[in-house]
Design a protein around this motif. Sequence first.
Motif, PDB file in Angstrom:
ATOM      1  N   TYR A  74       3.130 -28.269 -17.577  1.00 17.59           N
ATOM      2  CA  TYR A  74       4.184 -29.182 -18.031  1.00 17.59           C
ATOM      3  C   TYR A  74       5.577 -28.703 -17.658  1.00 17.59           C
ATOM      4  CZ  TYR A  74       0.396 -31.182 -20.658  1.00 17.59           C
ATOM      5  OH  TYR A  74      -0.789 -31.767 -20.987  1.00 17.59           O
ATOM      6  N   ASP A  75       5.722 -28.252 -16.428  1.00 18.64           N
ATOM      7  CA  ASP A  75       7.039 -27.825 -15.943  1.00 18.64           C
ATOM      8  C   ASP A  75       7.660 -26.703 -16.754  1.00 18.64           C
ATOM      9  OD1 ASP A  75       7.093 -29.723 -13.818  1.00 18.64           O
ATOM     10  OD2 ASP A  75       7.428 -31.282 -15.323  1.00 18.64           O
ATOM     11  N   SER A 120      -0.214 -34.474 -18.578  1.00 17.03           N
ATOM     12  CA  SER A 120       0.699 -34.822 -17.494  1.00 17.03           C
ATOM     13  C   SER A 120      -0.057 -35.055 -16.192  1.00 17.03           C
ATOM     14  CB  SER A 120       1.763 -33.744 -17.311  1.00 17.03           C
ATOM     15  OG  SER A 120       1.298 -32.730 -16.468  1.00 17.03           O
ATOM     16  N   TYR A 143      -1.313 -40.691  -4.867  1.00 14.61           N
ATOM     17  CA  TYR A 143      -0.585 -41.570  -3.956  1.00 14.61           C
ATOM     18  C   TYR A 143      -1.376 -41.743  -2.653  1.00 14.61           C
ATOM     19  CZ  TYR A 143       3.291 -43.405  -1.161  1.00 14.61           C
ATOM     20  OH  TYR A 143       4.078 -44.197  -0.361  1.00 14.61           O
ATOM     21  N   ARG A 157      -0.722 -38.626 -16.104  1.00 15.58           N
ATOM     22  CA  ARG A 157       0.509 -39.406 -15.920  1.00 15.58           C
ATOM     23  C   ARG A 157       0.950 -39.361 -14.462  1.00 15.58           C
ATOM     24  NH1 ARG A 157       2.385 -36.739 -20.588  1.00 15.58           N
ATOM     25  NH2 ARG A 157       3.883 -35.624 -19.310  1.00 15.58           N
ATOM     26  N   LYS A 158       0.815 -38.186 -13.865  1.00 18.36           N
ATOM     27  CA  LYS A 158       1.248 -38.058 -12.473  1.00 18.36           C
ATOM     28  C   LYS A 158       0.332 -38.823 -11.528  1.00 18.36           C
ATOM     29  CE  LYS A 158       4.095 -34.058 -13.032  1.00 18.36           C
ATOM     30  NZ  LYS A 158       4.185 -32.585 -13.038  1.00 18.36           N
ATOM     31  N   ARG A 159      -0.956 -38.812 -11.849  1.00 12.89           N
ATOM     32  CA  ARG A 159      -1.876 -39.585 -11.015  1.00 12.89           C
ATOM     33  C   ARG A 159      -1.544 -41.074 -11.143  1.00 12.89           C
ATOM     34  NH1 ARG A 159      -7.373 -36.021 -12.499  1.00 12.89           N
ATOM     35  NH2 ARG A 159      -6.354 -34.077 -11.879  1.00 12.89           N
ATOM     36  N   ASP A 217      -0.868 -30.976  -6.630  1.00 15.02           N
ATOM     37  CA  ASP A 217       0.145 -32.026  -6.686  1.00 15.02           C
ATOM     38  C   ASP A 217      -0.556 -33.340  -7.031  1.00 15.02           C
ATOM     39  OD1 ASP A 217       2.041 -33.946  -6.299  1.00 15.02           O
ATOM     40  OD2 ASP A 217       2.779 -33.116  -4.405  1.00 15.02           O
ATOM     41  N   ASN A 218      -0.676 -33.579  -8.333  1.00 13.98           N
ATOM     42  CA  ASN A 218      -1.429 -34.745  -8.792  1.00 13.98           C
ATOM     43  C   ASN A 218      -0.814 -36.058  -8.298  1.00 13.98           C
ATOM     44  OD1 ASN A 218      -3.681 -33.903 -10.697  1.00 13.98           O
ATOM     45  ND2 ASN A 218      -1.992 -32.659 -11.448  1.00 13.98           N
ATOM     46  N   TYR A 219       0.509 -36.079  -8.256  1.00 10.46           N
ATOM     47  CA  TYR A 219       1.183 -37.297  -7.820  1.00 10.46           C
ATOM     48  C   TYR A 219       0.812 -37.631  -6.372  1.00 10.46           C
ATOM     49  CZ  TYR A 219       4.888 -40.372  -6.194  1.00 10.46           C
ATOM     50  OH  TYR A 219       5.568 -41.407  -5.628  1.00 10.46           O
ATOM     51  N   GLU A 244       1.449 -42.340 -11.800  1.00 15.43           N
ATOM     52  CA  GLU A 244       2.666 -42.594 -11.029  1.00 15.43           C
ATOM     53  C   GLU A 244       2.363 -42.705  -9.537  1.00 15.43           C
ATOM     54  OE1 GLU A 244       5.436 -39.469 -11.957  1.00 15.43           O
ATOM     55  OE2 GLU A 244       5.299 -39.899 -14.114  1.00 15.43           O
ATOM     56  N   GLY A 245       1.479 -41.858  -9.077  1.00 16.02           N
ATOM     57  CA  GLY A 245       1.097 -41.908  -7.666  1.00 16.02           C
ATOM     58  C   GLY A 245       0.471 -43.255  -7.329  1.00 16.02           C
TER      59      GLY A 245
END
Lengths: 334, 334
Positions: free
Chosen positions: A148-149, A188, A164, A191-193, A158-160, A195-196
């Motif tokens: 979580y950063d 997260s 993507y 969430r990132k997946r 890099d899930n995003y 967003e991608g």
Amino acid sequence: MINIKTVAQYAGVSSSTVSRVLSGKSYVNENTRQRVLKAVKELNYSPNTLAKGLKIGRTNTIALMVPSIENQMFPIVARGVEDTARKNGFTVILCNTYEDIEVERQYIKKLKNRWTDGFIVCSMLPNSDHIRQLKNEGFPVVLTSRYYDDPIDAVVIDNYSAAYNAVCYLIKRGHKRIAIAMGRKELSLYRKRFEGYIDALKSNNIPVDKNLIMYETDGTNSFYDLTRDLIKSGNVPDAVFATSDPKAIVVIRAIRDCGFKIPDDISVLGFDNIEMSALIDPPLSTVGQPFYEMGSLATKKLIRLIEQKGKNKEHIDPVIDVLDTNLIIRKSTR
Amino acid sequence: MINIKTVAQYAGVSSSTVSRVLSGKSYVNENTRQRVLKAVKELNYSPNTLAKGLKIGRTNTIALMVPSIENQMFPIVARGVEDTARKNGFTVILCNTYEDIEVERQYIKKLKNRWTDGFIVCSMLPNSDHIRQLKNEGFPVVLTSRYYDDPIDAVVIDNYSAAYNAVCYLIKRGHKRIAIAMGRKELSLYRKRFEGYIDALKSNNIPVDKNLIMYETDGTNSFYDLTRDLIKSGNVPDAVFATSDPKAIVVIRAIRDCGFKIPDDISVLGFDNIEMSALIDPPLSTVGQPFYEMGSLATKKLIRLIEQKGKNKEHIDPVIDVLDTNLIIRKSTR
DNA sequence: CTGAAAGCGCTTACAG
DNA sequence: CTGAAAGCGCTTACAG
């Protein structure tokens, strides 16, 4: 068990000397060295780790915290951890936390009392302040799998971008109505997946259809009803991007039970590449994660932190390693 | 970290007294007791496990040896082990042995030096004399999952009867040409399942057809070719009894790829009831094993052995607990 | 009821 | 180059 004193007497030296020979940290007359070595061998002596640990403040033990070792990927991560720990003379304590803060706190307390050298944490959650505190107290900590950063060393993917690229692949293959089976929002990685997925649609000028978004309600199996309902509603997708393989497997079953064919009618793309994915029918197209490597690299980093700890006091900024994923196309996508 | 001496000074007593209060083993004046407790609380003291272990010769640590934590059932066993260990104040060290005697030996040596209290061994093989020796040296050992009639405490299932009953079920449902996907012969669990299969056929006056016996050649995936070859040879079975679920899953894929339907043309029955079995298509009929329970009970037994060890010296015969299996009928059998 | 002392099995300055 | 001593942080007879 036989101790250093016995060895010393047997070799006719003091225990200091035996210790020195075994540690190799200072010179010992070659003759006495040989005598000691002989005694050690003949008595089959090996030093008590507890006593050594108590003295030097290190136990060569690390803890592995996972939500549950039963979850698909953690056994593989655990293997990566255990292998490289063992090769470096470390031993690993397995901790299932069940995402229960109290369990995790008690474990941390117990492990501190045991002078555990460091922690590999796969169970990080947004509210895991006890882990952040652990790090701040100076204990070596490496995060993996969930992140979580935080300014804590980590090994991640890099899930995003992975999501993507996966969704772009589906689009390139002609899919336009791409549904998503979305996992727990508090993680997260999901969430990132997500967003991608959204951004891939947008970049390709495909409008986001909220009806095609399935949110997990109650465990993986909830996607069975979710998928059925989606299809029955007449809003049939031409592809489903599942944010994890177990979800994809449930989705596949639901699609089939509705009388649709995979991949002819609907493509299904997963995420994780768990072992089963290659074995099921049809073999699942998915995004592969280097789980073993994650465990292994996390352990290497942790051991480095542990070894640095004694030496220099200068603060070293945590480094986040991003490992590659790979899109694996099998038979569940057309 | 803060130690007992600091607490003693803070409370104005000797460290002996602090120790006594915390252990609760002898009476302490209620007044001083409260003073000590207050100090402990205010300083947030908890005793160093290493030092205690060194002194009393027990570490409240157990080792779990598995061939590989990545194998289907071991994560579940591990969860059973870890849960009951944790609830009893024990910590578990995870050891993957990869069925490599050298790895296992080195682990044992290391764990002895660490005064590990006991061992749960899932990696037993016919030639595991180092485990037998461990037991003979007086270390608490409990076997589970794999067992070879050794005089060592164990938690097992009745592989013979479970297989016998499973195959009888197939016969009762009208199957006559029942093939078997047979696992590694050196594991007694597979041999017993095989015997159960043979005897079930015999009891039902069905001749054993050697052509229907598939022996694993090179890993689980070898059953793909084996099944294909069997079918192509024209010797089509009406059912396949797979001695483990992963084998069943591979068999299912092969059968389908040959154009046969499951269960209409061929029934498939597995063994183990791994998580995936309920999720695949068709959901797999199989023999359920209580993996969690096995880990849990093995740990309870081990802890009992550890606690007895100190007390009486009289030899107690090992006891072998046999847990129930259950036949789970889903959609892969007709 | 409580403290001083010994000891679990090591390592590591400190002397010599 | 090597030994005696102190100490890591506890517990537990032994006195009193």
